[in-house]
Every structure is written in structure tokens, then in C-alpha cells.
Design a protein around this motif. Structure first.
Motif, PDB file in Angstrom:
ATOM      1  N   LYS A 156       0.316  -1.114  -0.583  1.00 25.72           N
ATOM      2  CA  LYS A 156       0.400   0.202   0.144  1.00 25.72           C
ATOM      3  C   LYS A 156       0.625   1.381   0.232  1.00 25.72           C
ATOM      4  CE  LYS A 156      -4.030  -1.904   2.262  1.00 25.72           C
ATOM      5  NZ  LYS A 156      -3.615  -2.958   2.836  1.00 25.72           N
ATOM      6  N   ILE A 157       1.711   1.118   0.178  1.00 21.75           N
ATOM      7  CA  ILE A 157       3.113   2.414   0.159  1.00 21.75           C
ATOM      8  C   ILE A 157       3.091   2.599  -1.647  1.00 21.75           C
ATOM      9  CG2 ILE A 157       5.903   3.342   0.269  1.00 21.75           C
ATOM     10  CD1 ILE A 157       5.643   1.351   3.129  1.00 21.75           C
ATOM     11  N   MET A 158       3.007   1.928  -2.617  1.00 24.75           N
ATOM     12  CA  MET A 158       2.804   2.372  -3.771  1.00 24.75           C
ATOM     13  C   MET A 158       1.660   2.743  -4.071  1.00 24.75           C
ATOM     14  SD  MET A 158       4.655   2.261  -6.490  1.00 24.75           S
ATOM     15  CE  MET A 158       5.366   1.592  -7.254  1.00 24.75           C
ATOM     16  N   THR A 159       0.628   2.264  -3.299  1.00 28.54           N
ATOM     17  CA  THR A 159      -0.720   2.484  -3.627  1.00 28.54           C
ATOM     18  C   THR A 159      -1.282   3.945  -3.682  1.00 28.54           C
ATOM     19  OG1 THR A 159      -1.223   0.172  -3.370  1.00 28.54           O
ATOM     20  CG2 THR A 159      -3.293   1.848  -2.910  1.00 28.54           C
ATOM     21  N   LEU A 160      -0.484   4.424  -2.020  1.00 26.70           N
ATOM     22  CA  LEU A 160      -0.292   5.848  -1.613  1.00 26.70           C
ATOM     23  C   LEU A 160       0.495   6.558  -2.769  1.00 26.70           C
ATOM     24  CD1 LEU A 160      -1.062   7.468   0.353  1.00 26.70           C
ATOM     25  CD2 LEU A 160       1.577   7.041   1.763  1.00 26.70           C
ATOM     26  N   LEU A 161       1.016   6.473  -2.746  1.00 26.31           N
ATOM     27  CA  LEU A 161       2.689   6.949  -4.086  1.00 26.31           C
ATOM     28  C   LEU A 161       1.654   7.364  -5.317  1.00 26.31           C
ATOM     29  CD1 LEU A 161       4.414   8.386  -4.823  1.00 26.31           C
ATOM     30  CD2 LEU A 161       5.868   6.089  -5.307  1.00 26.31           C
ATOM     31  N   VAL A 162       0.746   5.646  -6.004  1.00 19.34           N
ATOM     32  CA  VAL A 162      -0.169   5.739  -7.199  1.00 19.34           C
ATOM     33  C   VAL A 162      -0.621   7.380  -6.763  1.00 19.34           C
ATOM     34  CG1 VAL A 162      -0.425   4.864  -9.016  1.00 19.34           C
ATOM     35  CG2 VAL A 162       1.657   4.264  -8.259  1.00 19.34           C
ATOM     36  N   ALA A 163      -1.272   6.715  -6.066  1.00 17.50           N
ATOM     37  CA  ALA A 163      -2.660   7.630  -6.029  1.00 17.50           C
ATOM     38  C   ALA A 163      -2.502   9.229  -5.685  1.00 17.50           C
ATOM     39  CB  ALA A 163      -3.895   6.850  -4.896  1.00 17.50           C
ATOM     40  N   VAL A 164      -1.569   9.339  -4.774  1.00 17.39           N
ATOM     41  CA  VAL A 164      -1.330  10.876  -4.611  1.00 17.39           C
ATOM     42  C   VAL A 164      -0.724  11.733  -5.935  1.00 17.39           C
ATOM     43  CG1 VAL A 164       0.403  12.556  -3.157  1.00 17.39           C
ATOM     44  CG2 VAL A 164      -1.025  10.749  -2.039  1.00 17.39           C
ATOM     45  N   GLU A 165      -0.048  10.657  -6.629  1.00 16.56           N
ATOM     46  CA  GLU A 165       0.985  11.324  -8.137  1.00 16.56           C
ATOM     47  C   GLU A 165      -0.156  11.636  -9.232  1.00 16.56           C
ATOM     48  OE1 GLU A 165       5.133   9.431  -7.723  1.00 16.56           O
ATOM     49  OE2 GLU A 165       3.790   8.795  -9.073  1.00 16.56           O
ATOM     50  N   ASN A 166      -1.532  11.638  -8.557  1.00 18.64           N
ATOM     51  CA  ASN A 166      -2.696  11.205  -9.366  1.00 18.64           C
ATOM     52  C   ASN A 166      -4.595  11.992  -9.186  1.00 18.64           C
ATOM     53  OD1 ASN A 166      -2.502   9.532 -12.261  1.00 18.64           O
ATOM     54  ND2 ASN A 166      -1.474   7.940 -10.595  1.00 18.64           N
ATOM     55  N   ILE A 167      -4.124  12.420  -7.732  1.00 14.50           N
ATOM     56  CA  ILE A 167      -5.322  12.838  -7.266  1.00 14.50           C
ATOM     57  C   ILE A 167      -4.911  14.364  -8.286  1.00 14.50           C
ATOM     58  CG2 ILE A 167      -6.687  13.900  -5.354  1.00 14.50           C
ATOM     59  CD1 ILE A 167      -5.687  11.125  -3.584  1.00 14.50           C
ATOM     60  N   THR A 168      -6.205  15.277  -8.321  1.00 12.31           N
ATOM     61  CA  THR A 168      -6.763  16.675  -8.814  1.00 12.31           C
ATOM     62  C   THR A 168      -7.360  17.435  -7.780  1.00 12.31           C
ATOM     63  OG1 THR A 168      -8.329  15.852 -10.027  1.00 12.31           O
ATOM     64  CG2 THR A 168      -5.687  15.888 -11.198  1.00 12.31           C
ATOM     65  N   ASP A 169      -7.907  16.543  -6.877  1.00 14.94           N
ATOM     66  CA  ASP A 169      -9.101  17.749  -6.140  1.00 14.94           C
ATOM     67  C   ASP A 169      -9.175  16.347  -4.980  1.00 14.94           C
ATOM     68  OD1 ASP A 169     -11.199  18.718  -4.938  1.00 14.94           O
ATOM     69  OD2 ASP A 169     -11.806  18.612  -6.501  1.00 14.94           O
ATOM     70  N   TYR A 170      -8.505  16.727  -4.016  1.00 15.43           N
ATOM     71  CA  TYR A 170      -8.790  16.231  -2.605  1.00 15.43           C
ATOM     72  C   TYR A 170     -10.394  16.365  -2.287  1.00 15.43           C
ATOM     73  CZ  TYR A 170      -3.591  14.412  -2.531  1.00 15.43           C
ATOM     74  OH  TYR A 170      -2.923  14.743  -2.493  1.00 15.43           O
ATOM     75  N   GLU A 171     -10.883  16.960  -2.901  1.00 16.88           N
ATOM     76  CA  GLU A 171     -12.232  16.986  -2.085  1.00 16.88           C
ATOM     77  C   GLU A 171     -13.518  16.452  -3.199  1.00 16.88           C
ATOM     78  OE1 GLU A 171     -12.999  18.638   0.347  1.00 16.88           O
ATOM     79  OE2 GLU A 171     -11.083  18.846   0.623  1.00 16.88           O
ATOM     80  N   ASP A 172     -12.701  15.659  -4.277  1.00 18.62           N
ATOM     81  CA  ASP A 172     -13.398  14.772  -4.463  1.00 18.62           C
ATOM     82  C   ASP A 172     -13.703  13.764  -3.933  1.00 18.62           C
ATOM     83  OD1 ASP A 172     -14.549  13.939  -6.727  1.00 18.62           O
ATOM     84  OD2 ASP A 172     -12.639  13.353  -7.942  1.00 18.62           O
ATOM     85  N   THR A 173     -15.334  13.123  -4.208  1.00 19.18           N
ATOM     86  CA  THR A 173     -15.306  12.393  -3.588  1.00 19.18           C
ATOM     87  C   THR A 173     -16.125  10.460  -4.123  1.00 19.18           C
ATOM     88  OG1 THR A 173     -17.646  12.230  -4.238  1.00 19.18           O
ATOM     89  CG2 THR A 173     -16.587  13.658  -2.136  1.00 19.18           C
ATOM     90  N   PHE A 174     -16.278   9.681  -3.925  1.00 21.30           N
ATOM     91  CA  PHE A 174     -15.768   8.264  -4.119  1.00 21.30           C
ATOM     92  C   PHE A 174     -16.978   7.422  -3.064  1.00 21.30           C
ATOM     93  CE2 PHE A 174     -15.531   3.132  -4.024  1.00 21.30           C
ATOM     94  CZ  PHE A 174     -15.222   3.415  -5.155  1.00 21.30           C
ATOM     95  N   GLN A 175     -18.358   6.920  -3.790  1.00 23.50           N
ATOM     96  CA  GLN A 175     -19.466   6.338  -2.930  1.00 23.50           C
ATOM     97  C   GLN A 175     -18.746   4.939  -2.592  1.00 23.50           C
ATOM     98  OE1 GLN A 175     -23.134   6.233  -4.585  1.00 23.50           O
ATOM     99  NE2 GLN A 175     -23.939   6.252  -1.785  1.00 23.50           N
ATOM    100  N   MET A 176     -18.282   4.635  -1.630  1.00 27.86           N
ATOM    101  CA  MET A 176     -18.397   2.494  -0.898  1.00 27.86           C
ATOM    102  C   MET A 176     -19.051   2.127  -1.248  1.00 27.86           C
ATOM    103  SD  MET A 176     -15.873   1.233  -0.133  1.00 27.86           S
ATOM    104  CE  MET A 176     -14.848   2.590   0.532  1.00 27.86           C
TER     105      MET A 176
END
Length: 375
Positions: A156-176
Motif C-alpha cells: 500500500k506504500i506504492m498504492t499511496l504513491l500512485v494515488a497521490v500522484e494522480n489525485i487532482t482534487d482532494y475534495e472529490d468524493t467516492f461512494q463505497m
């Protein structure tokens, strides 16, 4: 340099004019002839005219020479200016040097052995170990650092790194969704505790991925960013390739066991160091606790705690402090920890232990490595 100005030769014109003045028949007189005063005056005038013609010719020649000199000087300056512009353009060799420097920056995440590198003490029970001095980019201590191992949730360290490099808006949402949560509960995977139908922002998902090692949060990030976990894993493997990793391959973003999902202690250390260079990733990996935003399922937010720090309270190493990291476990991998910390002088270190025999021995392996090799 080619001169394109039109240069006229006026010497023939002045020679003809002077010849005409000198060859006037009225000036031809017998030797015994005594000229009249009017004739003397006329002859004097002709001589003066000749002098003026010669003077004009000299001036004209000087002007022509001056014009030529100016044109030559201007042409030389123009050529020099053109040459300067050429020099200012980056050459192919300069571009190659820049690319080489960028490549060296990536390669510099891989620490090197030195004459002072030692094998890890036999008291350390984890199968694969790597302890790095990041300031000197050197390996302090090691064991089986190139052995392919299953990384479990340190993935999940790699998961975090790739996610952060691709997130453009931290207020964007996702429904579980149930499609995410139900299989994880069925497999006994670690989850953050998000509920189906819960609307979460990107901060909630990245902290949920790292602190409690939530598979629900990790898959939520993958789907939000890439459309599916499979597509997100392709981004993870692409990032591994960019980092120059040769013995790392991912098949999922959670760390669940798969025989084709592996890395080494050396390459996991590179992934962690790459994440540490990203301020957001380092902040998340260093957080001890976090409460999610108010959601439709958790109005007061959901409290999250970092599993690494939960096991280390009161057992910190004497000569150093562990600042952050990630734990992981599946039966096939044993207990895995990737951490970073610093000694009392502020020197930074990275410690990776894979294949721990059980939870507490793995935790104390980390503590004892910092104790022993930061003295």
C-alpha cells in the motif's frame, strides 16, 4: 562574408575631367609668347579647378573606403550575434547530460554497499533485512536484500504513491460499494471500516489506506483514479518500472497474496524512499491518528490509527526515533514492516524487514536494528 552593397569607381570620371582641363587647346602657346593678364587669370582658374577635382576625388575615395569599413564591421558584428544565438541553444550533448542527471536522480534512491556495510546481527529474526543511511545513500546492514518476497500490505506504500500522484482534487468524493466491502470481509482482509453507500473524500481514502491498512480504502482509490483495480495496478507496475525496479511486480493494490505479487527488501526500500520525497505521502505515512470527515454513515467521522505506532508505544529505540512507515501480513509473507526514522543527530534512515516470524518479533527486529546501527 559577402558584401551586397553597390560600389562605384569614380576614379575614371575624375581622370577624364582632369585630362580635359589640361588638354584644352587654348592653353597651347608658343614659348616666346607672353600671356596677357586675363589669360594668366584664366589659367590660374583652371589650375584651381584641377586641384578641386583632385580634392573631390580624394574625399570620394575616403568616403567609399569609410562605407566599406562600416559595412565590414557591421557584418562581423552580425555574424558574431548569430554565432552567439547558436551557442545559446542547448546542444544535443547538453540535452543528453540533462537526461543523464534525471536518470541519476532516480538511481540515487538505490543505496550502495560500502566497506562499512555489515551483515545483520543473528538476533534479528526476519528473513530479509535492509537498513539504509539515506543521507549518505549507503547500506548500513543487510540480509537477503535481493530475495523475492511477498510484501503483504506494505504494497500500500506504492498504492499511496500512485494515488497521490494522480489525485487532482482532494475534495472529490467516492461512494463505497458492497462490491468492494463484501469480498474483503469474506477473505478476512484488513479494512478501514467504511460502509457501503458511504461518501468519502480523497483524504479519507488515502489515510484509510495507510493507517489501518484498509483494503476498502485502497480499492476505492483505485476505482476512483483508474476506473478499476486492474487498471490502477497497471499504473503501479508502470511506476515500478520508472523507478528502475527489476524484481517487483504487483497484481493488486491491497497486498493480498498472489504468487505473481512480489518485491525485495531492496526494492521496497526504493518505493518507500520515493514516497518519502512526496510531502503528502510522507505526511500520511507519519500520521499516528486521523479522523475522517463527517459522512452520511459516520456523522462524527471515523477514527483511524496507524498500526505501526500502535505496536511501538513505549518501546521506541534508545538512539533513534521511528517517524513513520507501514506494516503488512498475510500467511504466505510473514510479518513485514517498512519504516523510516532518524537518530539523535537528525540523520535519516530507512529500515525494511520482510518475512518476520510473528508480530512482536517483527516489531522488535525493527527497534533493535535502529538501536544497534544508529549508535
Amino acid at each position: 562574408m559577402e558584401n551586397h552593397s553597390e560600389n562605384k569607381d569614380y576614379s575614371e570620371y575624375f581622370d577624364a575631367l582632369e585630362k580635359q582641363l589640361l588638354s584644352d587647346k587654348s592653353d597651347k602657346v608658343p614659348k616666346t609668347y607672353t600671356p596677357k593678364s586675363s589669360e594668366i587669370k584664366k589659367k590660374s582658374n583652371r589650375k584651381a579647378a584641377i586641384i578641386r577635382v583632385r580634392a573631390f576625388r580624394c574625399i570620394a575615395l575616403m568616403l567609399v573606403v569609410a562605407v566599406i569599413v562600416v559595412l565590414i564591421i557591421f557584418g562581423v558584428k552580425s555574424c558574431k550575434s548569430s554565432d552567439d544565438k547558436e551557442i545559446s541553444k542547448p546542444s544535443k550533448s547538453a540535452n543528453t547530460q540533462v537526461l543523464t542527471e534525471e536518470k541519476e536522480k532516480k538511481v540515487s534512491l538505490e543505496a550502495k554497499e560500502t566497506k562499512d556495510t555489515v551483515l545483520v546481527d543473528s538476533k534479528i529474526t526476519s528473513d530479509a533485512v535492509l537498513f539504509i543511511d539515506t543521507k549518505n545513500n549507503s547500506i548500513v546492514a543487510k540480509r537477503n536484500e535481493d530475495k523475492k518476497m511477498y510484501p503483504a500490505s506494505t504494497t500500500k506504500i506504492m498504492t499511496l504513491l500512485v494515488a497521490v500522484e494522480n489525485i487532482t482534487d482532494y475534495e472529490d468524493t467516492f461512494q463505497m460499494t458492497y462490491q468492494i466491502t463484501d469480498p474483503l470481509y469474506k477473505d478476512g482482509a484488513t479494512v478501514a471500516g467504511f460502509s457501503a453507500g458511504e461518501v468519502l473524500n480523497m483524504n479519507d481514502l488515502i489515510y484509510g489506506t495507510i493507517l489501518p491498512s484498509g483494503g476498502d480504502a485502497a480499492i476505492g482509490l483505485a476505482i476512483k483514479i483508474a476506473g478499476s483495480e486492474k487498471a490502477f495496478v497497471e499504473l503501479m507496475n508502470k511506476k515500478a518500472e520508472q523507478l528502475g525496479l527489476k524484481s517487483t511486480h504487483f497484481t493488486n493494490c491491497t497486498g493480498l497474496f498472489d504468487k505473481n505479487h512480489f518485491t525485495t527488501a531492496k526494492e521496497l526500500a526504493i518505493i518507500l524512499r520515493a514516497a518519502m520525497q512526496n510531502p503528502v505521502c510522507k505526511k500520511v505515512l507519519s500520521a499516528q491518528k486521523y479522523t475522517t470527515s463527517s459522512t452520511n454513515k459516520h456523522p462524527n467521522g471515523l477514527p483511524l490509527e496507524n498500526t505501526l505506532f500502535k505496536y511501538m508505544y513505549g518501546t521506541e529505540p534508545e538512539h533513534a526515533v521511528i517517524l513513520g512507515g507501514k506494516t503488512g501480513f498475510v500467511n504466505e509473507s510473514g510479518y513485514c514492516i517498512a519504516s523510516f526514522g532518524e537518530d539523535s543527530s537528525g540523520n535519516e534512515f530507512v529500515c525494511v524487514t520482510l518475512g518476520g516470524k510473528s508480530r512482536w518479533p517483527a516489531v522488535f527486529d525493527q527497534i533493535n536494528i535502529y538501536k544497534t546501527y544508529t549508535k
